[in-house]
Design a protein around this motif. Structure first.
Motif, PDB file in Angstrom:
ATOM      1  N   PHE A   1      60.985 115.493  70.556  1.00 31.65           N
ATOM      2  CA  PHE A   1      61.637 115.762  71.676  1.00 31.65           C
ATOM      3  C   PHE A   1      60.553 116.319  72.830  1.00 31.65           C
ATOM      4  O   PHE A   1      59.630 117.227  72.494  1.00 31.65           O
ATOM      5  CB  PHE A   1      62.937 116.953  71.732  1.00 31.65           C
ATOM      6  CG  PHE A   1      63.934 116.147  70.885  1.00 31.65           C
ATOM      7  CD1 PHE A   1      64.857 115.464  71.733  1.00 31.65           C
ATOM      8  CD2 PHE A   1      64.145 116.418  69.626  1.00 31.65           C
ATOM      9  CE1 PHE A   1      66.079 114.770  70.913  1.00 31.65           C
ATOM     10  CE2 PHE A   1      65.231 115.961  68.732  1.00 31.65           C
ATOM     11  CZ  PHE A   1      66.209 115.005  69.633  1.00 31.65           C
TER      12      PHE A   1
ATOM     13  N   LYS B   1      64.065 120.423  74.329  1.00 36.11           N
ATOM     14  CA  LYS B   1      65.116 120.641  73.143  1.00 36.11           C
ATOM     15  C   LYS B   1      65.491 121.864  73.610  1.00 36.11           C
ATOM     16  O   LYS B   1      65.107 122.842  72.770  1.00 36.11           O
ATOM     17  CB  LYS B   1      64.407 120.417  71.912  1.00 36.11           C
ATOM     18  CG  LYS B   1      65.705 120.189  70.786  1.00 36.11           C
ATOM     19  CD  LYS B   1      64.786 119.948  69.353  1.00 36.11           C
ATOM     20  CE  LYS B   1      66.234 119.807  68.558  1.00 36.11           C
ATOM     21  NZ  LYS B   1      65.664 119.558  67.086  1.00 36.11           N
ATOM     22  N   THR B   2      66.439 122.226  74.498  1.00 37.75           N
ATOM     23  CA  THR B   2      67.238 123.451  74.507  1.00 37.75           C
ATOM     24  C   THR B   2      68.778 123.047  74.395  1.00 37.75           C
ATOM     25  O   THR B   2      68.934 122.113  74.236  1.00 37.75           O
ATOM     26  CB  THR B   2      66.677 123.776  75.933  1.00 37.75           C
ATOM     27  OG1 THR B   2      67.239 122.917  76.914  1.00 37.75           O
ATOM     28  CG2 THR B   2      65.113 123.925  76.326  1.00 37.75           C
ATOM     29  N   ARG B   3      69.314 124.106  74.698  1.00 37.22           N
ATOM     30  CA  ARG B   3      70.619 124.322  74.512  1.00 37.22           C
ATOM     31  C   ARG B   3      71.691 123.320  75.494  1.00 37.22           C
ATOM     32  O   ARG B   3      72.533 122.773  75.454  1.00 37.22           O
ATOM     33  CB  ARG B   3      71.439 125.573  74.447  1.00 37.22           C
ATOM     34  CG  ARG B   3      70.890 126.354  73.242  1.00 37.22           C
ATOM     35  CD  ARG B   3      71.322 127.814  73.437  1.00 37.22           C
ATOM     36  NE  ARG B   3      71.065 128.560  72.416  1.00 37.22           N
ATOM     37  CZ  ARG B   3      69.840 129.296  72.239  1.00 37.22           C
ATOM     38  NH1 ARG B   3      69.005 129.052  73.188  1.00 37.22           N
ATOM     39  NH2 ARG B   3      69.639 130.128  71.169  1.00 37.22           N
TER      40      ARG B   3
ATOM     41  N   THR C   1      67.453 128.348  78.825  1.00 35.99           N
ATOM     42  CA  THR C   1      67.568 127.315  77.853  1.00 35.99           C
ATOM     43  C   THR C   1      68.919 126.677  78.041  1.00 35.99           C
ATOM     44  O   THR C   1      69.121 125.523  77.630  1.00 35.99           O
ATOM     45  CB  THR C   1      67.507 127.779  76.549  1.00 35.99           C
ATOM     46  OG1 THR C   1      68.523 128.751  76.059  1.00 35.99           O
ATOM     47  CG2 THR C   1      66.113 128.339  76.295  1.00 35.99           C
TER      48      THR C   1
ATOM     49  N   CYS D   1      68.665 114.078  80.463  1.00 37.80           N
ATOM     50  CA  CYS D   1      68.970 115.195  79.472  1.00 37.80           C
ATOM     51  C   CYS D   1      69.803 114.498  78.319  1.00 37.80           C
ATOM     52  O   CYS D   1      70.863 113.451  78.571  1.00 37.80           O
ATOM     53  CB  CYS D   1      69.680 116.316  79.873  1.00 37.80           C
ATOM     54  SG  CYS D   1      68.425 117.311  80.716  1.00 37.80           S
ATOM     55  N   ASN D   2      69.647 114.815  77.165  1.00 39.17           N
ATOM     56  CA  ASN D   2      70.613 114.536  76.160  1.00 39.17           C
ATOM     57  C   ASN D   2      70.783 112.876  75.332  1.00 39.17           C
ATOM     58  O   ASN D   2      71.421 112.675  74.692  1.00 39.17           O
ATOM     59  CB  ASN D   2      71.927 115.021  76.364  1.00 39.17           C
ATOM     60  CG  ASN D   2      72.071 116.164  76.917  1.00 39.17           C
ATOM     61  OD1 ASN D   2      71.640 117.392  76.334  1.00 39.17           O
ATOM     62  ND2 ASN D   2      72.692 116.345  78.204  1.00 39.17           N
TER      63      ASN D   2
ATOM     64  N   LEU E   1      65.203 126.133  69.085  1.00 38.62           N
ATOM     65  CA  LEU E   1      65.750 124.821  69.094  1.00 38.62           C
ATOM     66  C   LEU E   1      64.577 123.959  69.495  1.00 38.62           C
ATOM     67  O   LEU E   1      64.659 122.749  69.136  1.00 38.62           O
ATOM     68  CB  LEU E   1      66.743 124.655  70.092  1.00 38.62           C
ATOM     69  CG  LEU E   1      68.165 125.210  69.981  1.00 38.62           C
ATOM     70  CD1 LEU E   1      68.927 124.877  71.081  1.00 38.62           C
ATOM     71  CD2 LEU E   1      68.868 124.313  68.862  1.00 38.62           C
ATOM     72  N   GLU E   2      63.569 124.301  69.854  1.00 37.41           N
ATOM     73  CA  GLU E   2      62.571 123.349  70.280  1.00 37.41           C
ATOM     74  C   GLU E   2      61.684 122.987  69.097  1.00 37.41           C
ATOM     75  O   GLU E   2      61.401 123.533  68.256  1.00 37.41           O
ATOM     76  CB  GLU E   2      61.479 124.093  71.472  1.00 37.41           C
ATOM     77  CG  GLU E   2      62.186 124.213  72.709  1.00 37.41           C
ATOM     78  CD  GLU E   2      61.547 125.282  73.616  1.00 37.41           C
ATOM     79  OE1 GLU E   2      60.300 125.580  73.169  1.00 37.41           O
ATOM     80  OE2 GLU E   2      61.729 125.550  74.797  1.00 37.41           O
TER      81      GLU E   2
ATOM     82  N   PRO F   1      75.791 116.946  76.522  1.00 37.19           N
ATOM     83  CA  PRO F   1      74.947 118.286  75.898  1.00 37.19           C
ATOM     84  C   PRO F   1      75.904 118.731  74.506  1.00 37.19           C
ATOM     85  O   PRO F   1      76.865 118.574  74.640  1.00 37.19           O
ATOM     86  CB  PRO F   1      75.002 119.187  76.928  1.00 37.19           C
ATOM     87  CG  PRO F   1      75.149 118.496  78.410  1.00 37.19           C
ATOM     88  CD  PRO F   1      76.222 117.376  78.012  1.00 37.19           C
TER      89      PRO F   1
ATOM     90  N   CYS G   1      69.732 120.779  77.393  1.00 33.36           N
ATOM     91  CA  CYS G   1      69.123 119.625  77.835  1.00 33.36           C
ATOM     92  C   CYS G   1      68.140 119.068  76.654  1.00 33.36           C
ATOM     93  O   CYS G   1      67.340 119.682  75.960  1.00 33.36           O
ATOM     94  CB  CYS G   1      68.195 119.964  78.955  1.00 33.36           C
ATOM     95  SG  CYS G   1      67.297 118.295  79.417  1.00 33.36           S
ATOM     96  N   LEU G   2      68.361 117.953  76.089  1.00 31.21           N
ATOM     97  CA  LEU G   2      67.435 117.250  74.996  1.00 31.21           C
ATOM     98  C   LEU G   2      67.078 116.079  75.682  1.00 31.21           C
ATOM     99  O   LEU G   2      67.784 114.965  76.037  1.00 31.21           O
ATOM    100  CB  LEU G   2      68.685 116.634  73.983  1.00 31.21           C
ATOM    101  CG  LEU G   2      69.060 118.001  73.064  1.00 31.21           C
ATOM    102  CD1 LEU G   2      70.051 117.582  72.200  1.00 31.21           C
ATOM    103  CD2 LEU G   2      67.768 118.702  72.359  1.00 31.21           C
TER     104      LEU G   2
END
Length: 568
Positions: free
Chosen positions: A53, A56-58, A452, A468-469, A48-49, A507, A60-61
């Motif tokens: 960003f 960039k994880t499941r 993640t 995040c996000n 995802l990274e 998220p 937290c963006l």
């Protein structure tokens, strides 16, 4: 026939040599390939990274905001001073360590150049061995040319024609006798742990204003944590968990200093402003630097005293082969980058860094500048600075643990994780770690892989401090903005004016029955600005429609409306 036989033997030897070279080459290729594969497998990047960003994880963006925005540079970087401190007063007395002997001495050439009647110039010094100022510096001695110092602290004042023209103080930690090592099972290798704190410096602000130090940390291959997020508004709420592992100061009954001390480490505590020392009345530090000594100097840059003290302390303990844990907390001032980078260079040149873990950390971003009223400044305040440096030999000894640490540099991290890491480092030659991606604990050692799936909620970061996000701008004239401000006026008993409103994006894949809004507003009763996060609960009546998340943040930056319009 004999010649033919010799030719045949040579031919067989050549074939065997070629076979050996080919097999050796194949083995080397396979070995190197295996090494590369192991490295890639160990330090692989999450699918995802990617670019664009910071995180960039499941769970937290965090978008990658530009550190060197042109408008930000023009207003905040170009006007920021750098260089060496130039004292307003002339420094008549200096200190140095010569062959393990501490001395203070008068700059005789300077005195000769400035004063015709040198008999009217005199200097006195007062020694002290106590950590507090009470009943200290009572005895005075005439400083003729130089004097050997056997005390921890010395206060010096010089006068001309009975008028005091110079005050300064000097610290000599090497004059303190060391207690014998407690833990006889310690490893033969020395490994110190130093936490150096910067007050009110965001990660992006660090790269703007600390470019010398940033280059050194990059050259040392220190790991920079992009998702390090504050969990509270002020320094206490962020540093208490780092040092104690708890969020509420009323629950403090021990600290990381005790953990290191129980393992045979010497402990040191120093801060330029009296902030944290009262939190640890139960701790007995081996070395303590009293902040009140700063008031004894008429040097216009007294902050360099902390660096002078810490450098002498590091060198002394390095020479004695004693490992130590220390917290050094410095205030922000214009020349801090110069002194910090100079300290790191000296520690590197003297080989101290080869036996030291150096953690450079901040509590939060700058909360008292014009940038704080912008969206960029709001994000920066929530993302403070965190660098972690390890000697190369330690990285090679614990490759997988350091691979986890490097991957965690792009995960959501808090001070609870730093505390857990420090607990692990009380035994730095026995690193325990986990490599699974399912650890959702609030406190995870940076040597173990952080999940993640970690979100602000799982690590108890209030929505008010969560970056995040991303966010979505909401017009201040929209109905939801007006409803929110009606609620804010109700709970604050103030007539306020909304300046900006941002919707927190949820998220990916998470369904929520609420929406969080962060609003920036001004007060009609003062020049202050405030920031609050309000949760709108869907499907409820108006009475329970809104809820304040966390506290209302006060931003002490007057007359900033033009800046908000420029940079938002």
């Amino acid at each position: 026939m004999e010649n033919i036989k010799q030719i045949g033997d040579k031919f067989l030897v050549l074939i065997n040599m070629k076979y050996f070279i080919i097999m050796f080459g194949l083995s080397l290729i396979l070995y190197l390939g295996d090494v590369v594969l192991n490295i890639k497998t160990c330090c692989k990047i999450d699918p995802l990274e990617g670019s664009g960003f910071l995180i960039k994880t499941r769970g937290c963006l965090i978008p990658n905001y530009l550190t060197f925005n042109v408008k930000v540079n023009r207003r905040y970087v170009n006007n920021f001073q750098s260089g060496r401190c130039s004292p307003d007063v002339t420094k008549f007395v200096h200190s140095k360590t010569w062959h393990q002997t501490n001395i203070i001495y008068i700059d005789s050439k300077l005195v000769q150049n400035l004063f015709e009647n040198q008999e009217n110039f005199s200097c006195f010094y007062s020694p002290c061995n106590k950590k507090d100022l009470e009943n200290c510096f009572n005895e005075k001695y005439l400083l003729r040319a130089a004097a050997r110092i056997t005390d921890l602290y010395v206060l010096v004042n010089c006068s001309y024609n009975n008028r005091i023209i110079f005050n300064d103080f000097f610290t000599f930690p090497s004059n303190k006798e060391l207690l014998p090592r407690v833990d006889k099972k310690k490893s033969k290798n020395q490994l110190n742990v130093v936490v150096w704190g910067l007050d009110g410096v965001s990660r992006q602000g660090f790269h703007r204003h600390f470019q010398r130090t940033a280059r050194i940390m990059a050259r040392l291959q220190a790991t920079q944590f992009l998702g390090y997020t504050k969990i509270g508004e002020i320094a206490f709420s962020n540093i208490i968990p780092l040092l104690t592992g708890v969020k509420d100061y009323r629950e403090i009954n021990s600290s990381i200093f005790s953990d290191f001390k129980n393992k045979g480490y010497l402990t040191s505590f120093a801060e330029e402003e009296k902030k944290f020392i009262n939190l640890f009345p139960f701790e007995k530090f081996d070395f303590y630097w009293n902040t009140e000594y700063l008031n004894l100097s008429n040097n216009d840059c007294p902050q360099n005293k902390l660096f002078e003290y810490s450098e002498r302390l590091f060198m002394y303990l390095h020479e004695k082969g004693r490992d130590f844990f220390g917290l050094f907390w410095s205030k922000k001032f214009n020349y801090l980058d110069v002194y910090l980078s100079r300290l790191l260079i000296k520690l590197e040149q003297s080989n101290v860094l080869n036996n030291t873990i150096f953690i450079l950390v901040s509590d939060h971003g700058d909360q008292n500048n014009k940038l704080r009223l912008t969206h960029l400044g709001s994000i920066e305040d929530r993302l403070p600075l965190l660098y972690v440096y390890f000697p190369l030999w330690h990285k090679q000894s614990f490759k997988e643990a350091h691979c986890n640490l490097k991957r965690n540099a792009e995960r959501l991290v808090t001070t609870f994780d730093i505390h857990k890491t420090l607990q692990t480092l009380t035994d730095p030659f026995n690193i325990n770690y986990e490599t699974n991606d399912f650890n959702l604990n609030k406190s995870v050692s940076l040597f173990s892989l952080i999940s993640t799936r970690r979100t602000c909620e799982t690590v108890e970061i209030s929505s008010h401090f969560c970056s995040c996000n991303g966010f979505k701008d909401v017009g201040v004239e929209e109905d939801v903005s007006n409803e929110i401000m009606d609620y804010v006026r109700e709970i604050s008993n103030d007539t306020t004016k909304i300046l900006t409103n941002r919707l927190h994006l949820p998220p990916i894949g998470f369904n929520q029955n609420f929406a969080d809004y962060t609003v920036l507003f001004s007060s009609n009763y003062s020049n202050l600005h405030y920031e609050a996060t309000i949760r709108k609960i869907n499907g409820s009546d108006y009475k329970n429609h809104f809820k304040l998340i966390g506290n209302i943040s006060e931003i002490e930056t007057p007359a900033m409306s033009t800046v908000t319009n420029t940079l938002h």
